[in-house]
Design a protein around this motif. Sequence first.
Motif, PDB file in Angstrom:
ATOM      1  N   ALA A 147       0.835  -1.205   0.000  1.00 47.69           N
ATOM      2  CA  ALA A 147       0.000   0.000   0.000  1.00 47.69           C
ATOM      3  C   ALA A 147       0.870   1.257   0.000  1.00 47.69           C
ATOM      4  O   ALA A 147       1.969   1.269   0.555  1.00 47.69           O
ATOM      5  N   LEU A 148       0.370   2.293  -0.638  1.00 51.72           N
ATOM      6  CA  LEU A 148       1.076   3.575  -0.645  1.00 51.72           C
ATOM      7  C   LEU A 148       1.070   4.181   0.757  1.00 51.72           C
ATOM      8  O   LEU A 148       0.097   4.028   1.500  1.00 51.72           O
ATOM      9  N   PRO A 149       2.128   4.895   1.110  1.00 48.72           N
ATOM     10  CA  PRO A 149       2.151   5.564   2.412  1.00 48.72           C
ATOM     11  C   PRO A 149       1.040   6.601   2.526  1.00 48.72           C
ATOM     12  O   PRO A 149       0.622   7.198   1.533  1.00 48.72           O
ATOM     13  N   THR A 150       0.568   6.828   3.724  1.00 43.86           N
ATOM     14  CA  THR A 150      -0.433   7.863   3.977  1.00 43.86           C
ATOM     15  C   THR A 150       0.153   9.023   4.769  1.00 43.86           C
ATOM     16  O   THR A 150      -0.565   9.939   5.149  1.00 43.86           O
ATOM     17  N   VAL A 151       1.453   8.979   5.005  1.00 36.49           N
ATOM     18  CA  VAL A 151       2.164  10.103   5.624  1.00 36.49           C
ATOM     19  C   VAL A 151       3.010  10.745   4.538  1.00 36.49           C
ATOM     20  O   VAL A 151       3.840  10.085   3.918  1.00 36.49           O
ATOM     21  N   LEU A 152       2.784  12.030   4.299  1.00 34.93           N
ATOM     22  CA  LEU A 152       3.439  12.715   3.190  1.00 34.93           C
ATOM     23  C   LEU A 152       4.421  13.759   3.685  1.00 34.93           C
ATOM     24  O   LEU A 152       4.196  14.408   4.700  1.00 34.93           O
ATOM     25  N   LYS A 153       5.477  13.927   2.923  1.00 36.90           N
ATOM     26  CA  LYS A 153       6.450  14.989   3.156  1.00 36.90           C
ATOM     27  C   LYS A 153       6.203  16.036   2.071  1.00 36.90           C
ATOM     28  O   LYS A 153       6.183  15.714   0.902  1.00 36.90           O
ATOM     29  N   LEU A 154       5.989  17.268   2.468  1.00 37.07           N
ATOM     30  CA  LEU A 154       5.558  18.311   1.538  1.00 37.07           C
ATOM     31  C   LEU A 154       6.758  19.111   1.055  1.00 37.07           C
ATOM     32  O   LEU A 154       7.138  20.111   1.635  1.00 37.07           O
ATOM     33  N   LEU A 155       7.357  18.642  -0.045  1.00 31.06           N
ATOM     34  CA  LEU A 155       8.566  19.261  -0.567  1.00 31.06           C
ATOM     35  C   LEU A 155       8.503  19.315  -2.091  1.00 31.06           C
ATOM     36  O   LEU A 155       7.961  18.411  -2.721  1.00 31.06           O
ATOM     37  N   GLU A 156       9.081  20.338  -2.661  1.00 29.69           N
ATOM     38  CA  GLU A 156       9.214  20.517  -4.104  1.00 29.69           C
ATOM     39  C   GLU A 156       7.876  20.699  -4.811  1.00 29.69           C
ATOM     40  O   GLU A 156       7.534  19.952  -5.723  1.00 29.69           O
ATOM     41  N   LEU A 157       7.117  21.727  -4.391  1.00 32.07           N
ATOM     42  CA  LEU A 157       5.931  22.123  -5.143  1.00 32.07           C
ATOM     43  C   LEU A 157       6.422  22.570  -6.511  1.00 32.07           C
ATOM     44  O   LEU A 157       7.182  23.530  -6.625  1.00 32.07           O
ATOM     45  N   GLU A 158       6.015  21.854  -7.538  1.00 31.93           N
ATOM     46  CA  GLU A 158       6.638  22.015  -8.850  1.00 31.93           C
ATOM     47  C   GLU A 158       5.707  22.594  -9.895  1.00 31.93           C
ATOM     48  O   GLU A 158       6.157  23.199 -10.854  1.00 31.93           O
ATOM     49  N   ASP A 159       4.423  22.434  -9.731  1.00 33.89           N
ATOM     50  CA  ASP A 159       3.504  22.876 -10.772  1.00 33.89           C
ATOM     51  C   ASP A 159       2.157  23.184 -10.145  1.00 33.89           C
ATOM     52  O   ASP A 159       1.663  22.427  -9.315  1.00 33.89           O
ATOM     53  N   VAL A 160       1.563  24.306 -10.549  1.00 34.88           N
ATOM     54  CA  VAL A 160       0.205  24.665 -10.133  1.00 34.88           C
ATOM     55  C   VAL A 160      -0.519  25.219 -11.344  1.00 34.88           C
ATOM     56  O   VAL A 160       0.032  26.020 -12.097  1.00 34.88           O
ATOM     57  N   LYS A 161      -1.742  24.763 -11.506  1.00 29.40           N
ATOM     58  CA  LYS A 161      -2.577  25.249 -12.610  1.00 29.40           C
ATOM     59  C   LYS A 161      -3.922  25.681 -12.057  1.00 29.40           C
ATOM     60  O   LYS A 161      -4.405  25.144 -11.065  1.00 29.40           O
ATOM     61  N   VAL A 162      -4.516  26.683 -12.729  1.00 31.57           N
ATOM     62  CA  VAL A 162      -5.866  27.127 -12.405  1.00 31.57           C
ATOM     63  C   VAL A 162      -6.734  26.952 -13.648  1.00 31.57           C
ATOM     64  O   VAL A 162      -6.256  27.064 -14.779  1.00 31.57           O
ATOM     65  N   PHE A 163      -8.000  26.660 -13.420  1.00 26.52           N
ATOM     66  CA  PHE A 163      -8.960  26.415 -14.493  1.00 26.52           C
ATOM     67  C   PHE A 163     -10.208  27.227 -14.161  1.00 26.52           C
ATOM     68  O   PHE A 163     -10.813  27.005 -13.102  1.00 26.52           O
ATOM     69  N   LYS A 164     -10.611  28.134 -15.017  1.00 26.05           N
ATOM     70  CA  LYS A 164     -11.838  28.890 -14.784  1.00 26.05           C
ATOM     71  C   LYS A 164     -13.026  27.938 -14.826  1.00 26.05           C
ATOM     72  O   LYS A 164     -13.159  27.134 -15.757  1.00 26.05           O
ATOM     73  N   MET A 165     -13.884  28.003 -13.803  1.00 19.00           N
ATOM     74  CA  MET A 165     -15.066  27.147 -13.752  1.00 19.00           C
ATOM     75  C   MET A 165     -16.130  27.724 -14.683  1.00 19.00           C
ATOM     76  O   MET A 165     -16.417  28.920 -14.643  1.00 19.00           O
ATOM     77  N   THR A 166     -16.706  26.863 -15.515  1.00 23.72           N
ATOM     78  CA  THR A 166     -17.767  27.304 -16.417  1.00 23.72           C
ATOM     79  C   THR A 166     -19.141  26.867 -15.940  1.00 23.72           C
ATOM     80  O   THR A 166     -20.141  27.493 -16.289  1.00 23.72           O
ATOM     81  N   ALA A 167     -19.209  25.789 -15.130  1.00 26.15           N
ATOM     82  CA  ALA A 167     -20.491  25.335 -14.574  1.00 26.15           C
ATOM     83  C   ALA A 167     -20.232  24.427 -13.379  1.00 26.15           C
ATOM     84  O   ALA A 167     -19.227  23.718 -13.333  1.00 26.15           O
TER      85      ALA A 167
END
Length: 186
Positions: A2-22
């Motif tokens: 199983a994948l770990p459920t404890v995360l280390k928050l490092l290297e935020l690499e990409d963020v995108k925004v999407f205008k909501m239409t509905a």
Amino acid sequence: MALPTVLKLLELEDVKVFKMTADTDTAPTYDTAVDIPGITKIGIAPKVENKKLQGDSKLLDIYSKVTEVELDIEFAELSLDAMKVLVGGEVTTSGTTPNQVTTYSLKPDTATAPYFKLEGRWLYAGDGIGDAVVRFYKCKVSDISFEINDASGNFGTVRAKAFAIPCESNNAWFDIDVRESAQPLA
């Protein structure tokens, strides 16, 4: 395994925004993704409302419930297209090379902040994890600011605060996906 459920928050690499239409009870719909370049931070702050039950001269119980989620986003580059998704306004281009001009214009009649989806991906979330993605389905900016410094100062930054609102279809403020195999954002 199983994948770990404890995360280390490092290297935020990409963020995108999407205008909501509905936003319907079956699924939200969005415009094309717009990259937020130079992302440095996404702060996530669930706000908790507490109700205290007093009786017999003592505290008998406390009820706590998350009522809203606030975001604090910081990025190092000003994207005119991202500004349009975050706060409204218009982006226009005129002229021909070598005299082209692109203008971001925020006027009272175009300054209504739209709802948007925000997705962020961090590359390192811990051993055995390919990457992790946080996804806010319906957000609205509550505050935005940017700095323009002279040559003796540091680079300017853009900061936005927003509220995440539960979507009609999934009633979720946000999801975090832990992925075994790393994949870029769509």
